[in-house]
Write a protein that holds these residues in place. Structure first.
Motif, PDB file in Angstrom:
ATOM      1  N   VAL A 199       7.948  33.259 -19.443  1.00 21.64           N
ATOM      2  CA  VAL A 199       6.730  32.540 -19.849  1.00 21.64           C
ATOM      3  C   VAL A 199       7.028  31.641 -21.050  1.00 21.64           C
ATOM      4  O   VAL A 199       6.601  30.479 -21.092  1.00 21.64           O
ATOM      5  CB  VAL A 199       5.592  33.534 -20.157  1.00 21.64           C
ATOM      6  N   PHE A 200       7.769  32.165 -22.017  1.00 26.21           N
ATOM      7  CA  PHE A 200       8.168  31.371 -23.181  1.00 26.21           C
ATOM      8  C   PHE A 200       8.980  30.147 -22.744  1.00 26.21           C
ATOM      9  O   PHE A 200       8.729  29.021 -23.193  1.00 26.21           O
ATOM     10  CB  PHE A 200       8.978  32.242 -24.148  1.00 26.21           C
ATOM     11  N   ALA A 201       9.937  30.338 -21.853  1.00 24.31           N
ATOM     12  CA  ALA A 201      10.772  29.233 -21.385  1.00 24.31           C
ATOM     13  C   ALA A 201       9.942  28.220 -20.595  1.00 24.31           C
ATOM     14  O   ALA A 201      10.121  27.004 -20.753  1.00 24.31           O
ATOM     15  CB  ALA A 201      11.926  29.759 -20.535  1.00 24.31           C
ATOM     16  N   ALA A 202       9.027  28.685 -19.756  1.00 26.89           N
ATOM     17  CA  ALA A 202       8.179  27.777 -18.983  1.00 26.89           C
ATOM     18  C   ALA A 202       7.307  26.934 -19.910  1.00 26.89           C
ATOM     19  O   ALA A 202       7.158  25.721 -19.701  1.00 26.89           O
ATOM     20  CB  ALA A 202       7.313  28.565 -17.998  1.00 26.89           C
ATOM     21  N   GLY A 203       6.754  27.560 -20.927  1.00 29.55           N
ATOM     22  CA  GLY A 203       5.951  26.820 -21.904  1.00 29.55           C
ATOM     23  C   GLY A 203       6.775  25.803 -22.663  1.00 29.55           C
ATOM     24  O   GLY A 203       6.312  24.687 -22.935  1.00 29.55           O
ATOM     25  N   THR A 204       8.001  26.173 -22.983  1.00 23.59           N
ATOM     26  CA  THR A 204       8.899  25.255 -23.686  1.00 23.59           C
ATOM     27  C   THR A 204       9.224  24.050 -22.813  1.00 23.59           C
ATOM     28  O   THR A 204       9.151  22.902 -23.265  1.00 23.59           O
ATOM     29  CB  THR A 204      10.190  25.992 -24.102  1.00 23.59           C
ATOM     30  N   LEU A 205       9.571  24.286 -21.554  1.00 24.83           N
ATOM     31  CA  LEU A 205       9.854  23.177 -20.636  1.00 24.83           C
ATOM     32  C   LEU A 205       8.630  22.274 -20.485  1.00 24.83           C
ATOM     33  O   LEU A 205       8.752  21.042 -20.451  1.00 24.83           O
ATOM     34  CB  LEU A 205      10.316  23.688 -19.280  1.00 24.83           C
ATOM     35  N   ALA A 206       7.451  22.871 -20.402  1.00 18.75           N
ATOM     36  CA  ALA A 206       6.220  22.080 -20.288  1.00 18.75           C
ATOM     37  C   ALA A 206       6.018  21.229 -21.549  1.00 18.75           C
ATOM     38  O   ALA A 206       5.689  20.040 -21.454  1.00 18.75           O
ATOM     39  CB  ALA A 206       5.023  23.001 -20.056  1.00 18.75           C
ATOM     40  N   ASP A 207       6.222  21.822 -22.711  1.00 21.78           N
ATOM     41  CA  ASP A 207       6.081  21.076 -23.968  1.00 21.78           C
ATOM     42  C   ASP A 207       7.047  19.899 -24.034  1.00 21.78           C
ATOM     43  O   ASP A 207       6.734  18.862 -24.624  1.00 21.78           O
ATOM     44  CB  ASP A 207       6.321  21.988 -25.173  1.00 21.78           C
ATOM     45  N   TRP A 208       8.215  20.059 -23.456  1.00 25.78           N
ATOM     46  CA  TRP A 208       9.228  18.999 -23.464  1.00 25.78           C
ATOM     47  C   TRP A 208       9.047  18.011 -22.316  1.00 25.78           C
ATOM     48  O   TRP A 208       9.844  17.093 -22.161  1.00 25.78           O
ATOM     49  CB  TRP A 208      10.626  19.607 -23.402  1.00 25.78           C
ATOM     50  N   GLY A 209       8.029  18.209 -21.485  1.00 33.80           N
ATOM     51  CA  GLY A 209       7.784  17.318 -20.358  1.00 33.80           C
ATOM     52  C   GLY A 209       8.732  17.529 -19.195  1.00 33.80           C
ATOM     53  O   GLY A 209       8.933  16.639 -18.372  1.00 33.80           O
ATOM     54  N   LEU A 210       9.292  18.728 -19.092  1.00 30.35           N
ATOM     55  CA  LEU A 210      10.294  19.013 -18.063  1.00 30.35           C
ATOM     56  C   LEU A 210       9.812  19.989 -17.000  1.00 30.35           C
ATOM     57  O   LEU A 210      10.569  20.335 -16.100  1.00 30.35           O
ATOM     58  CB  LEU A 210      11.569  19.570 -18.717  1.00 30.35           C
ATOM     59  N   ALA A 211       8.555  20.413 -17.084  1.00 31.44           N
ATOM     60  CA  ALA A 211       8.067  21.450 -16.171  1.00 31.44           C
ATOM     61  C   ALA A 211       8.092  21.004 -14.713  1.00 31.44           C
ATOM     62  O   ALA A 211       8.329  21.807 -13.831  1.00 31.44           O
ATOM     63  CB  ALA A 211       6.660  21.881 -16.562  1.00 31.44           C
ATOM     64  N   GLY A 212       7.899  19.743 -14.438  1.00 30.55           N
ATOM     65  CA  GLY A 212       7.857  19.287 -13.053  1.00 30.55           C
ATOM     66  C   GLY A 212       9.171  18.772 -12.522  1.00 30.55           C
ATOM     67  O   GLY A 212       9.231  18.266 -11.415  1.00 30.55           O
ATOM     68  N   THR A 213      10.230  18.940 -13.279  1.00 32.81           N
ATOM     69  CA  THR A 213      11.517  18.426 -12.838  1.00 32.81           C
ATOM     70  C   THR A 213      12.086  19.287 -11.715  1.00 32.81           C
ATOM     71  O   THR A 213      11.725  20.454 -11.557  1.00 32.81           O
ATOM     72  CB  THR A 213      12.524  18.357 -14.000  1.00 32.81           C
ATOM     73  N   GLU A 214      12.987  18.696 -10.979  1.00 32.38           N
ATOM     74  CA  GLU A 214      13.568  19.355  -9.814  1.00 32.38           C
ATOM     75  C   GLU A 214      14.251  20.678 -10.151  1.00 32.38           C
ATOM     76  O   GLU A 214      14.226  21.620  -9.378  1.00 32.38           O
ATOM     77  CB  GLU A 214      14.581  18.391  -9.182  1.00 32.38           C
ATOM     78  N   ARG A 215      14.838  20.770 -11.332  1.00 29.39           N
ATOM     79  CA  ARG A 215      15.638  21.959 -11.669  1.00 29.39           C
ATOM     80  C   ARG A 215      14.942  22.936 -12.615  1.00 29.39           C
ATOM     81  O   ARG A 215      15.548  23.907 -13.059  1.00 29.39           O
ATOM     82  CB  ARG A 215      16.967  21.512 -12.260  1.00 29.39           C
TER      83      ARG A 215
END
Length: 137
Positions: free
Chosen positions: A27-43
């Motif tokens: 959950v922490f990592a998912a939130g971090t990726l979302a904050d960085w604008g990376l949540a919807g990326t392919e990887r």
């Protein structure tokens, strides 16, 4: 007002030696990726799966009783690095053909661009990298 983002970006959190730390780390990592604008990326899902695997390994094999593990995520605009630090001994390795355990690292090796283990003064850091994670504009 335009906001300037300074790179590299870094997030870290400490987790206890308990199984519920694995979903909490994800959950922490998912939130971090979302904050960085990376949540919807392919990887992004690959990153989250590798976070789960590395944290699981640290909880089960790497963190002595009474100690914590450290999850660190870093993004330089192109590459995301996942590091899990623990104070346990031993060097994790990929297990092949019929051996028990070690299959999580097989997934990490398959999904990430590169991975490895780095010794620390106390314990080790197991890391993996994902290149070209930013969405093309």
């Amino acid at each position: 007002m335009n906001e300037t983002i300074q790179l590299p970006l870094l997030r870290e959190r400490f987790f206890r030696r308990e199984r519920r730390s694995v979903p909490a780390a994800r959950v922490f990592a998912a939130g971090t990726l979302a904050d960085w604008g990376l949540a919807g990326t392919e990887r992004a899902d690959d990153v989250l799966l590798c976070v789960s695997e590395l944290v699981t390994n640290a909880v089960v094999h790497g963190v002595p009783p009474g100690r914590q593990l450290r999850l660190l995520l870093r993004f330089d605009g192109r590459t995301v690095v996942v590091e899990v630090h623990d104070s346990g001994s031993g060097v994790p390795h990929v297990v092949h053909d019929g051996d028990e355990g070690g299959r999580g690292l097989l997934l990490v090796a398959a999904l990430s661009d590169t991975w490895g283990v780095r010794e620390r003064a106390l314990g080790k850091a197991v890391w993996c990298e994902f290149e070209r994670l930013a969405q093309e504009v």
